[in-house]
Design an enzyme around this catalytic site. Structure first.
Site, PDB file in Angstrom:
ATOM      1  N   THR A 122      43.746  98.318  91.813  1.00  0.00           N
ATOM      2  CA  THR A 122      43.825  98.457  90.357  1.00  0.00           C
ATOM      3  C   THR A 122      43.953  99.933  90.028  1.00  0.00           C
ATOM      4  OG1 THR A 122      41.454  98.711  90.058  1.00  0.00           O
ATOM      5  CG2 THR A 122      42.317  96.484  90.042  1.00  0.00           C
TER       6      THR A 122
ATOM      7  N   GLU B 270      42.256  91.794  89.033  1.00  0.00           N
ATOM      8  CA  GLU B 270      41.077  91.107  89.583  1.00  0.00           C
ATOM      9  C   GLU B 270      41.117  89.598  89.342  1.00  0.00           C
ATOM     10  OE1 GLU B 270      41.086  93.834  87.806  1.00  0.00           O
ATOM     11  OE2 GLU B 270      39.554  95.279  88.444  1.00  0.00           O
TER      12      GLU B 270
ATOM     13  N   LYS C 110      30.572 102.296  69.249  1.00  0.00           N
ATOM     14  CA  LYS C 110      29.255 101.764  68.893  1.00  0.00           C
ATOM     15  C   LYS C 110      28.643 102.665  67.833  1.00  0.00           C
ATOM     16  CE  LYS C 110      28.924  99.365  73.214  1.00  0.00           C
ATOM     17  NZ  LYS C 110      28.425  99.278  74.588  1.00  0.00           N
TER      18      LYS C 110
ATOM     19  N   TRP D 219      29.648  97.295  66.357  1.00  0.00           N
ATOM     20  CA  TRP D 219      30.808  97.613  67.183  1.00  0.00           C
ATOM     21  C   TRP D 219      32.060  97.731  66.294  1.00  0.00           C
ATOM     22  CZ3 TRP D 219      30.794  94.207  72.317  1.00  0.00           C
ATOM     23  CH2 TRP D 219      29.626  94.508  73.042  1.00  0.00           C
TER      24      TRP D 219
END
Lengths: 546, 546
Positions: free
Chosen positions: B185, B330, B441, B446
């Site tokens: 990755t 993944e 945050k 959020w």
């Protein structure tokens, strides 16, 4: 070098959680004869949890077997989910087995509990005293008090037993190679043989049912499962439907053409699965009671060969393509599916569609001749079909104290001997010509009994014809034709032989003919050639020979 | 209780045998810029056998790694098949990695051989001396003599090395959990991480690609694989194509809009897969060079979110539905696919299609909040997405002498922490709103950086905008907007803030703005927010604050 992939098992508990959560709004729809009762997959999940708790309360633990003696309906589907997901093993009992076979399979599997539909209570009651391991019978969709149980068996009402049970169940983690479900083959020789499916094999098979090279079952489908849930797991439709969120339409006991037509009209399913005789019956009904059935995007036909005339009738008169497929209880059952290659057009497409189809990647196939040699894929060389793969049986159930039976007549070197004889084209399409035990070995050549039958049945005066091999001193075997004459018609053996003369090779022309009132059938409706051969050897048939 | 099912492994040798025999006439078609060169799968099978013999002749044994530094073409496909089927491990090297990443991954995987396309020789040559374990380089589709090899490395011509090798290879039986292929990755933090796919995971993933709830890849498809074979295995298309016999159309190095349009016109593929930027470029090209592309039944878009405007443009102007999907290296990469439920109609369908989609049965999903608690699927509660399943990574490659790295930041309790933040609807549709590391945050709430970016980019004078969180004494974090102004336009931070005023909640309105000539990008074309944050903390950005 190990992969870094996760190692969790493929399991029916996972399938249950997925289907009832992600596809919560999809439905199992059960026909009641005049209308449908509906259950969402969200409610089915709760239903399965209540059933699992109820079975635990009856002492079902570990991998004990729970038998079902049921039609296709929501309660049977709940058992399909709950029993394997709780770690037990589902045993679908074939309601059409002969009594001695039925008690044999229940005893061999050691069924602890049997769930039975109310309308099937009388049939079960006749056999129950012979089922030595059954301790509990649960009566669904009917009156439990109608069943007088033998000593040692407790009878429960399904509704009462499940009432008040919790809506959630802690489904255990299960090794993917563990037993999930079992089904006995109604073979024509010897006792029925148990095929035990694993969580892994059912998971992989369910994926295949939804793949482009098989049935393409999809979320937007409503699938009418006419093929019974006690016949090779209803060809995998119940689990595959939960996997992708297809809704399931269950005919319960209403399997005659008129009620099938009524439920088609009411629920307009997009997909259906059944053996050819069901479609033959429906076709005859529709021809006198026209109805639009073009909501069916496709119907899959297997169990025995689909006659081309049937395929043409459905497609040309009703706009419904019939998808021909081959499989058996030992193959879960998806073996091959006849989707023509993209390059084929017109009549070529029909040619491919008449075959038993192409093998998916998970099913390896080969043809083996009498000497054990592998034959070419040239659409000419004939041999016995052998298959291998992750949802193909490698043995039969040997009972709880035995390893799976190796049975060299059926299994060798990692391959299943299907008992089917045929040829395969270069592009992988299988054409079956006979059963290995029915093929007639005459002077070193093989004569297909099925080809001869089809030719004889082409005569307008013939209703049915079955061909078996009988011993012959000179040729080893020669064909014997058993003919059922159509009502109001008459025909002689000599006329039939003349009729065949320009249709089959001269050396294949049968010398032995007999006229019978009907062809004996097995419990699944196939010609019972063992009984014809037995009648012949016992001298019970009146033979015309020339 | 064990099942009676066969126990053979799912393996790429089996896939190779199936695809090249049953689907012998299907083709891999490689674009050369002006025309196509074609190879049937039957010939591809022989090609793969020759390559396997050639690799053995160079000493490749056991699970040694064979690297590929190649475009999408027939030779790369032969390596996809031959390397894992012979028991070795395919390592697809990402040609767009930075040099230090490229040598890192080749050394970490311990690549023994690298196969390189002729046009990529100059790029590889720059890095080859740093690749300590590479002993052989094989130059395909080009001139081997153009590569001056460092000491200890032998250079081979692909064609010469394969010439005369046998057309058949005794593919070994391999445990299904063994490594088959690996892909690193290109994460934005730390060294690249190796994901190692198994024969089992690739087999199951290939089935999924052909299932009704995913891409529905079928024998009748010609699939244009624009997504590189070094990006999460070209989203699984190469193996899935062999599984069902779909033909593969490979663009090689011709990835610009004009050559893509030319190969669409020449080969009329039915399916295609690429990231949004490719489709954006093609759309712009088509709008000035009209061409019928309705032969595409569907195109799948993933890698980053597909803009709704792009989806509408393709469907309404060109009759081509865009299928939105989510995944990552993944996850093999198929995670979720946005096929709307059958019950949705009209605008509702679009609403579903904009989402990242629904999870197939093999991928379990959950949302986890800051406190590690699981959140509801109500399309409102936001959390980090975690997934598990048989083709999901459970760790990263730890090198040949190490166990897979557990890496608790990415893996815990059998789940992959995706780093993606979003919500899931009751019917299982995922909507991603941000990357976990990019979410801002602020005062316990959020703020989605992606939502803010999309709002700012809605202003006609804005070409691009990236939003990152910067430290704030009072609120912990507050958003900083980096704006690229469209050529010939001008706009102030105050005007942009006024523009946002009725579009986002007041407490989300950014106070910090900066104007930049371009947004830095990662090697795969995503906003590189790490570099923006670094520039900010190094004081390199000119901030307007109010």
């Amino acid at each position: 070098m190990l992969s870094t992939m996760q190692d969790g098992p493929l399991s029916l508990a996972k399938l249950l959680r997925h289907g009832t959560k992600v596809h919560a709004a999809s439905e199992v729809i059960t026909w009641t004869g005049s209308e449908a009762r509906r259950e969402t997959y969200a409610d089915l999940g709760k239903h399965a949890a209540r059933l699992a708790h109820a079975l635990r309360s009856l002492g079902v633990t570990g991998d004990q077997r729970v038998g079902t003696f049921m039609w296709n309906n929501a309660e049977h589907l709940a058992a399909y989910l709950a029993v394997p997901a709780m770690g037990a093993v589902l045993h679908t009992l074939n309601i059409r087995l002969f009594p001695e076979q039925l008690t044999f399979v229940a005893n061999h599997a050691e069924d602890h509990v049997v769930i039975v539909d109310g309308t099937l209570v009388p049939l079960l009651a006749k056999n129950l005293s012979g089922m030595k391991t059954v301790k509990h019978v649960i009566v669904a969709n009917g009156d439990a008090s109608a069943l007088a149980a033998p000593e040692g068996v407790t009878v429960h009402s399904y509704d009462e037993l499940l009432a008040g049970q919790p809506d959630e169940f802690e489904w255990p983690e299960i090794d993917e190679r563990s037993a999930a479900a079992m089904c006995y083959t109604s073979g024509t020789t010897g006792d029925p043989k148990g095929v035990v499916y694993s969580h892994r094999s059912i998971w992989l098979h369910s994926m295949q049912v939804c793949m482009s090279d098989s049935m393409r079952l999809a979320q937007e489908d409503t699938a009418l499962a006419i093929v019974p849930m006690f016949h090779a797991m209803s060809w995998g439709l119940p689990y595959a439907a939960l996997m992708v969120g297809a809704s399931l339409l269950m005919p319960d006991r209403f399997l005659q053409p008129a009620p099938i037509a009524a439920l088609l009209a009411a629920e307009k399913p997009t997909f259906a699965a059944a053996v050819p005789t069901i479609w033959q019956g429906l076709l005859a009904h529709l021809d006198t009671n026209p109805q639009d059935i073009s909501h069916l995007r496709e119907v899959v036909v297997g169990g025995s060969a689909a006659p081309p005339a049937l395929m043409h009738a459905f497609e040309e008169r009703y706009g419904v393509p019939i998808l021909h497929a081959w499989g058996m209880t030992e193959t879960s059952p998806l073996g091959s599916v006849a989707r023509p290659p993209a390059s084929a057009t017109g009549e070529q497409r029909w040619g491919y569609r008449y075959t038993q189809g192409r093998f998916p990647a998970s099913v390896s196939a080969r043809l083996i001749d009498d000497d054990g040699q592998e034959r070419d894929w040239d659409n000419e060389a004939v041999g016995e079909l052998e298959v291998s793969g992750p949802w193909i049986a490698g043995g039969y159930y040997g009972g709880s104290d035995g390893a799976p039976s190796p049975d060299p007549e059926k299994f060798h070197g990692g391959w299943l001997r299907t008992g089917d004889v045929g040829k395969i084209s270069q592009d992988g399409f299988l054409t079956l010509t006979d059963r290995a035990k029915d093929v007639i070995k005459s002077g070193g050549e093989w004569i297909s009994s099925v080809d001869l039958e089809n030719q004889v049945m082409g005569h307008p005066a013939v209703a049915e014809a079955a061909v078996v091999g009988i011993p012959d001193e000179k040729w080893d075997e020669r064909p014997l034709v058993a003919v059922v004459v159509r009502e109001g018609e008459s025909v002689t053996a000599e006329q039939l032989r003349d009729y065949l003369a320009d249709k089959v090779a001269k050396w294949q022309l049968p010398e032995n003919w007999t006229f019978v009132p009907e062809v004996p059938k097995t419990s699944v409706g196939k010609f019972d050639k063992k009984r014809i051969r037995a009648s012949y050897s016992e001298g019970k048939l009146d033979i015309s020979q020339f």
